[in-house]
Design a protein around this motif. Structure first.
Motif, PDB file in Angstrom:
ATOM      1  N   CYS A   1      -6.782   2.949   4.725  1.00  0.00           N
ATOM      2  CA  CYS A   1      -5.962   3.860   4.259  1.00  0.00           C
ATOM      3  C   CYS A   1      -6.775   4.834   3.227  1.00  0.00           C
ATOM      4  O   CYS A   1      -6.350   6.293   3.528  1.00  0.00           O
ATOM      5  CB  CYS A   1      -4.660   3.227   3.443  1.00  0.00           C
ATOM      6  SG  CYS A   1      -3.990   2.232   4.506  1.00  0.00           S
TER       7      CYS A   1
ATOM      8  N   HIS B   1      -4.736   0.004   0.337  1.00  0.00           N
ATOM      9  CA  HIS B   1      -5.702  -0.557   1.046  1.00  0.00           C
ATOM     10  C   HIS B   1      -7.144   0.501   0.840  1.00  0.00           C
ATOM     11  O   HIS B   1      -6.791   1.465   1.082  1.00  0.00           O
ATOM     12  CB  HIS B   1      -5.705  -0.615   2.291  1.00  0.00           C
ATOM     13  CG  HIS B   1      -4.444  -1.478   2.823  1.00  0.00           C
ATOM     14  ND1 HIS B   1      -3.188  -1.050   3.252  1.00  0.00           N
ATOM     15  CD2 HIS B   1      -4.299  -2.975   2.661  1.00  0.00           C
ATOM     16  CE1 HIS B   1      -2.517  -2.131   3.504  1.00  0.00           C
ATOM     17  NE2 HIS B   1      -2.991  -3.115   3.223  1.00  0.00           N
TER      18      HIS B   1
ATOM     19  N   CYS C   1       0.269   3.410   3.506  1.00  0.00           N
ATOM     20  CA  CYS C   1       0.715   2.781   4.882  1.00  0.00           C
ATOM     21  C   CYS C   1       2.092   2.215   4.897  1.00  0.00           C
ATOM     22  O   CYS C   1       2.745   1.756   5.549  1.00  0.00           O
ATOM     23  CB  CYS C   1      -0.374   2.056   5.603  1.00  0.00           C
ATOM     24  SG  CYS C   1      -0.552   0.330   4.826  1.00  0.00           S
TER      25      CYS C   1
ATOM     26  N   CYS D   1       0.730  -1.330   0.046  1.00  0.00           N
ATOM     27  CA  CYS D   1       0.057   0.172   0.153  1.00  0.00           C
ATOM     28  C   CYS D   1       0.899   1.284   0.103  1.00  0.00           C
ATOM     29  O   CYS D   1       1.816   1.244   0.794  1.00  0.00           O
ATOM     30  CB  CYS D   1      -0.833  -0.001   1.565  1.00  0.00           C
ATOM     31  SG  CYS D   1      -1.801   1.594   1.569  1.00  0.00           S
TER      32      CYS D   1
HETATM   33 ZN   LIG Z   1      -2.469   0.711   3.490  1.00  0.00          ZN
END
Ligand SMILES: [Zn+2]
Ligand SMILES: [Zn+2]
Ligand SMILES: [Zn+2]
Length: 157
Positions: free
Chosen positions: A150, A146, A119, A116
């Motif tokens: 996120c 995500h 994150c 991701c």
């Molecule tokens: Zn993420």
């Protein structure tokens, strides 16, 4: 293989390859006689990376692997942008299918696991995620995010 790729996509791919070419390559690879990624000989067959004055080449295995990675990423990404269910965040089996096709190319695409970009955590199979392009310092990166938490958190900012 090149007939099914539009010239502008091939160009986009080449520019992404330029960023992905390893910083340290062997002397033979820098002369174009070995693949920049796997060091296989490119004397018999290889693909010119199209960097103009730099004669870098890669082998057909790496080329096809990376092309499949990129083509399936764009299929997944373009579907999300045009699909009402995906834009609502609803379950979409087309998107799942395209994600699975893309995931199957990762091992040969040379890109490492799906992470991701928000994150930096790995995206697990069971986690809802989307393909997102974002502009980094060195140009556009094909990445993932995500959806929860996120993207939701990002949208709320
Ligand atoms: Zn993420
Ligand atoms: Zn190779
Ligand atoms: Zn969809």
């Amino acid at each position: 293989m090149t007939e099914c790729v539009r010239p502008e996509e091939l160009q986009r791919w080449h520019s992404l390859v330029l960023m992905d070419a390893p910083a340290r390559i062997s002397l033979e690879a820098s002369a174009g006689v070995r693949c920049v990624w796997c060091d296989a000989s490119t004397r018999e067959a290889g693909v010119d990376l199209g960097l103009g004055h730099i004669p870098l080449r890669c082998c057909l295995t790496c080329y096809m692997g990376r092309l499949a990675w990129m083509a399936t990423w764009w299929d997944w990404h373009d579907h999300i942008a045009a699909c009402a269910a995906c834009l609502r965040g609803a379950t979409c089996y087309v998107a799942r299918g395209r994600r699975a096709l893309h995931a199957a190319t990762i091992a040969r695409g040379g890109s490492g696991p799906m992470c991701c970009h928000l994150c930096h955590g790995q995206v697990a199979d069971h986690e809802a995620a989307v393909a997102v392009a974002w502009s980094g310092q060195s140009g556009v990166r094909l990445s993932y995010a995500h959806i929860v938490p996120c993207l939701v958190r990002e949208a709320a900012r």
